[in-house]
Scaffold this motif. Structure first.
Motif, PDB file in Angstrom:
ATOM      1  N   PRO A  29     -28.401  14.771  40.459  1.00  0.00           N
ATOM      2  CA  PRO A  29     -27.632  15.438  41.032  1.00  0.00           C
ATOM      3  C   PRO A  29     -27.394  16.942  39.576  1.00  0.00           C
ATOM      4  CG  PRO A  29     -26.191  13.705  40.310  1.00  0.00           C
ATOM      5  CD  PRO A  29     -27.899  13.510  40.253  1.00  0.00           C
ATOM      6  N   ALA A  30     -28.576  16.611  38.626  1.00  0.00           N
ATOM      7  CA  ALA A  30     -28.793  18.371  38.264  1.00  0.00           C
ATOM      8  C   ALA A  30     -29.284  19.291  38.829  1.00  0.00           C
ATOM      9  CB  ALA A  30     -29.199  18.069  36.722  1.00  0.00           C
ATOM     10  N   VAL A  31     -30.447  18.247  39.351  1.00  0.00           N
ATOM     11  CA  VAL A  31     -31.392  19.300  40.154  1.00  0.00           C
ATOM     12  C   VAL A  31     -30.506  19.739  41.326  1.00  0.00           C
ATOM     13  CG1 VAL A  31     -33.145  19.429  41.765  1.00  0.00           C
ATOM     14  CG2 VAL A  31     -33.389  17.463  39.492  1.00  0.00           C
ATOM     15  N   HIS A  32     -29.521  19.342  42.137  1.00  0.00           N
ATOM     16  CA  HIS A  32     -28.971  19.852  42.696  1.00  0.00           C
ATOM     17  C   HIS A  32     -27.575  21.132  42.379  1.00  0.00           C
ATOM     18  CE1 HIS A  32     -29.556  17.855  46.760  1.00  0.00           C
ATOM     19  NE2 HIS A  32     -29.776  16.072  46.073  1.00  0.00           N
ATOM     20  N   GLY A  33     -27.682  20.625  41.768  1.00  0.00           N
ATOM     21  CA  GLY A  33     -26.723  22.924  41.160  1.00  0.00           C
ATOM     22  C   GLY A  33     -27.180  22.833  40.629  1.00  0.00           C
ATOM     23  N   PHE A  34     -28.772  22.732  40.097  1.00  0.00           N
ATOM     24  CA  PHE A  34     -29.216  24.032  39.340  1.00  0.00           C
ATOM     25  C   PHE A  34     -29.678  25.031  40.465  1.00  0.00           C
ATOM     26  CE2 PHE A  34     -32.806  26.081  37.684  1.00  0.00           C
ATOM     27  CZ  PHE A  34     -32.803  25.923  36.526  1.00  0.00           C
ATOM     28  N   LEU A  35     -30.083  24.120  41.791  1.00  0.00           N
ATOM     29  CA  LEU A  35     -30.569  24.808  43.160  1.00  0.00           C
ATOM     30  C   LEU A  35     -29.181  25.530  43.787  1.00  0.00           C
ATOM     31  CD1 LEU A  35     -32.549  22.107  45.019  1.00  0.00           C
ATOM     32  CD2 LEU A  35     -34.015  24.131  44.341  1.00  0.00           C
ATOM     33  N   ASP A  36     -28.257  24.700  44.043  1.00  0.00           N
ATOM     34  CA  ASP A  36     -27.229  25.406  44.218  1.00  0.00           C
ATOM     35  C   ASP A  36     -26.276  26.676  43.532  1.00  0.00           C
ATOM     36  OD1 ASP A  36     -26.843  23.044  45.994  1.00  0.00           O
ATOM     37  OD2 ASP A  36     -25.123  22.007  44.971  1.00  0.00           O
ATOM     38  N   THR A  37     -26.595  26.522  42.558  1.00  0.00           N
ATOM     39  CA  THR A  37     -26.516  27.734  41.585  1.00  0.00           C
ATOM     40  C   THR A  37     -27.334  28.848  42.361  1.00  0.00           C
ATOM     41  OG1 THR A  37     -25.193  26.718  39.807  1.00  0.00           O
ATOM     42  CG2 THR A  37     -25.511  28.824  39.601  1.00  0.00           C
ATOM     43  N   ILE A  38     -28.940  28.482  42.428  1.00  0.00           N
ATOM     44  CA  ILE A  38     -29.553  29.555  43.038  1.00  0.00           C
ATOM     45  C   ILE A  38     -29.353  30.309  43.720  1.00  0.00           C
ATOM     46  CG2 ILE A  38     -31.999  30.678  42.842  1.00  0.00           C
ATOM     47  CD1 ILE A  38     -32.957  28.754  41.126  1.00  0.00           C
ATOM     48  N   ARG A  39     -28.926  29.134  44.928  1.00  0.00           N
ATOM     49  CA  ARG A  39     -28.803  29.556  46.556  1.00  0.00           C
ATOM     50  C   ARG A  39     -27.792  30.472  46.583  1.00  0.00           C
ATOM     51  NH1 ARG A  39     -33.316  30.383  48.184  1.00  0.00           N
ATOM     52  NH2 ARG A  39     -34.316  28.914  49.541  1.00  0.00           N
ATOM     53  N   ASP A  40     -26.790  30.249  45.534  1.00  0.00           N
ATOM     54  CA  ASP A  40     -25.291  31.748  45.770  1.00  0.00           C
ATOM     55  C   ASP A  40     -25.854  32.877  45.679  1.00  0.00           C
ATOM     56  OD1 ASP A  40     -23.693  29.519  46.184  1.00  0.00           O
ATOM     57  OD2 ASP A  40     -23.021  29.516  43.214  1.00  0.00           O
ATOM     58  N   GLY A  41     -26.608  33.733  45.333  1.00  0.00           N
ATOM     59  CA  GLY A  41     -27.315  34.910  45.281  1.00  0.00           C
ATOM     60  C   GLY A  41     -28.500  34.488  46.035  1.00  0.00           C
ATOM     61  N   HIS A  42     -29.378  33.947  46.234  1.00  0.00           N
ATOM     62  CA  HIS A  42     -30.377  34.001  47.181  1.00  0.00           C
ATOM     63  C   HIS A  42     -30.119  33.231  47.710  1.00  0.00           C
ATOM     64  CE1 HIS A  42     -32.651  36.618  43.761  1.00  0.00           C
ATOM     65  NE2 HIS A  42     -31.434  35.803  43.034  1.00  0.00           N
ATOM     66  N   PRO A  43     -29.911  33.007  48.843  1.00  0.00           N
ATOM     67  CA  PRO A  43     -29.710  32.365  49.864  1.00  0.00           C
ATOM     68  C   PRO A  43     -30.850  31.826  51.265  1.00  0.00           C
ATOM     69  CG  PRO A  43     -28.182  34.572  50.626  1.00  0.00           C
ATOM     70  CD  PRO A  43     -28.556  34.057  48.705  1.00  0.00           C
ATOM     71  N   GLU A  44     -31.310  33.097  51.227  1.00  0.00           N
ATOM     72  CA  GLU A  44     -32.946  32.812  51.910  1.00  0.00           C
ATOM     73  C   GLU A  44     -34.342  33.152  51.514  1.00  0.00           C
ATOM     74  OE1 GLU A  44     -31.896  35.310  55.562  1.00  0.00           O
ATOM     75  OE2 GLU A  44     -29.613  33.907  56.218  1.00  0.00           O
ATOM     76  N   THR A  45     -34.552  33.460  50.272  1.00  0.00           N
ATOM     77  CA  THR A  45     -35.598  33.529  49.055  1.00  0.00           C
ATOM     78  C   THR A  45     -36.201  32.083  49.500  1.00  0.00           C
ATOM     79  OG1 THR A  45     -34.169  35.497  47.919  1.00  0.00           O
ATOM     80  CG2 THR A  45     -35.984  34.459  47.474  1.00  0.00           C
ATOM     81  N   PRO A  46     -37.380  32.657  49.622  1.00  0.00           N
ATOM     82  CA  PRO A  46     -38.200  31.768  49.782  1.00  0.00           C
ATOM     83  C   PRO A  46     -38.540  30.886  48.174  1.00  0.00           C
ATOM     84  CG  PRO A  46     -39.737  33.031  50.778  1.00  0.00           C
ATOM     85  CD  PRO A  46     -38.107  33.940  50.326  1.00  0.00           C
ATOM     86  N   LEU A  47     -38.316  29.044  48.055  1.00  0.00           N
ATOM     87  CA  LEU A  47     -37.714  28.916  46.842  1.00  0.00           C
ATOM     88  C   LEU A  47     -38.785  27.852  46.215  1.00  0.00           C
ATOM     89  CD1 LEU A  47     -34.233  27.975  45.343  1.00  0.00           C
ATOM     90  CD2 LEU A  47     -36.316  26.675  44.851  1.00  0.00           C
ATOM     91  N   LEU A  48     -39.874  27.955  45.763  1.00  0.00           N
ATOM     92  CA  LEU A  48     -41.001  26.274  46.337  1.00  0.00           C
ATOM     93  C   LEU A  48     -40.599  25.892  44.300  1.00  0.00           C
ATOM     94  CD1 LEU A  48     -43.501  24.875  46.582  1.00  0.00           C
ATOM     95  CD2 LEU A  48     -44.394  26.849  45.393  1.00  0.00           C
TER      96      LEU A  48
END
Length: 392
Positions: free
Chosen positions: A252-271
């Motif tokens: 859940p912490a990983v999901h939350g971390f990714l969710d927050t990043i996607r709030d500002g970078h919805p389509e940026t390549p994320l590895l």
């Protein structure tokens, strides 16, 4: 004959890789986390790590053949441990390492490894001098020491300098642990992220934070708010060697971390990158501790103190984390085609460890940093990689 020096004020426009520039009584202190994020955590380890300017460099265009920089470093001393070498400043001309220097003097921070108690003693600033640079218009970068908090006092040249214009290079924001921070790399431009960025032709902001890649929400919000064309996250080793959380909290912490990043970078390549091979923590939980027998022998080594049997109770190991990260990315990638996964053992695996073992059982040496950087560049920026310039 001494040059006719031109003093140029050091401003944010001359710095790359820093997210904040604090004006102190003893010079300008670059930070890799903004002030609001620093205010949300009073951990001394995080404060030390984010103020060490890994990936931070002065960058400008000039015809100067001589450059001077007045700097005030903070040297760390660990009583009973081998002495730490002074931080290295790398000077690059048009992207090529041309000269290196170390700053004399500086403050001293003495840290007791047993208790964590620290004593600060102020010292004098030092001057770095680079001469014999090519007599032509060029881009000069001074990469600050990746492992030494550094205040900047003055920049002098024998010809005018100009801030670099926006050259259209892609912005890469990377977050990770002390390995991404550059622990045991030879110099700031040879940490593995710096090496990968130079090979990939991208502009690096390195949020590798020694001992502090812990899925902190304020780091996710920092990445969310930072301009980025490419984002990578190297997750795992610090969660094991701090024994910070259990398996129930991890995904859940990983999901939350990714969710927050996607709030500002919805389509940026994320590895998302899982941990490299590290034998002491592959199947043994943390916390990690200093090997006191090695310290008495004058060597710095770490050991894992957890019980492998406690994996059944949710204690994290690197094997557990790799499986969970792969599962989380697969789950999310169905609705997020710009989310990717890289197994860290493709950067440094068992065969690499047999050839280039981790000297202190946790951190790669200088040669291994270069190997990891070159492999990351090939796998991420190369043809077919998630960061390849031609990828749709």
């Amino acid at each position: 004959m001494s040059p006719n020096w031109i003093t140029t004020p050091i401003t944010a426009g001359l710095l790359r890789g820093a997210l904040d520039l604090e004006r102190t009584e003893r010079g300008l202190l670059p930070h890799r986390l903004p002030a609001w994020a620093r205010a949300q955590c009073d951990d001394p380890q995080l404060a030390k790590a984010e103020s060490q300017p890994s990936g931070v460099r002065l960058a400008f265009r000039t015809g100067a053949t001589a450059v001077e920089l007045d700097a005030l470093p903070t040297k760390r001393v660990y009583p009973g441990a081998p002495p730490r070498p002074d931080g290295v400043y790398d000077l690059l001309v048009d992207g090529r390492l041309t000269a290196q220097a170390r700053a004399e003097g500086g403050d001293t921070l003495t840290i007791d490894l047993a208790t964590g108690a620290a004593t600060h003693r102020p010292g004098p600033a030092g001057t770095l001098r680079f001469t014999g640079l090519p007599d032509r218009d060029k881009v000069v970068e001074i990469w600050l020491p990746h492992d030494e908090t550094t205040r900047l006092l003055a920049l002098r040249t024998d010809a005018p300098v100009e801030p670099l214009p926006d050259e259209g290079r892609r912005l890469w924001v990377h977050h990770g642990s002390s390995i991404s921070h550059g622990s045991d790399a030879a110099s700031p431009s040879t940490t593995w992220p710096a090496r990968a960025a130079l090979l990939g032709g991208v502009d690096l902001t390195n949020l590798g934070l020694g001992g502090s890649a812990l899925l902190d929400p304020f780091v996710a919000r920092t990445i969310r708010d930072t301009p980025a064309d490419l984002i990578s996250l190297k997750i795992g080793i610090n969660l094991v060697n701090t024994d910070l959380m259990r398996l129930r909290a991890f995904a859940p912490a990983v999901h939350g971390f990714l969710d927050t990043i996607r709030d500002g970078h919805p389509e940026t390549p994320l590895l998302v990158v899982s941990p490299i091979h590290c034998p002491i923590h592959e199947d043994t939980p943390g916390p990690a501790a200093f090997d006191l027998d090695a310290l008495r022998a004058g060597e710095m080594r770490f050991r894992a103190t957890g019980d492998p049997a406690e994996r059944a109770a949710g204690r994290l190991t690197l094997t557990v984390i790799r499986d969970e990260l792969s599962r989380v990315v697969r789950q999310r990638a169905a609705g997020d085609p710009n989310l990717h996964h890289l197994d860290g053992r493709d950067l440094y695996g068992e065969r690499d460890h047999a050839e280039l073992p981790l000297p202190d059982n946790l951190h790669p040496d200088a040669a291994t940093h270069l190997r990891i950087g070159e492999r990351f560049a090939a796998l991420a920026f190369g043809q077919g990689g998630p960061f390849h310039a031609g990828r749709p």
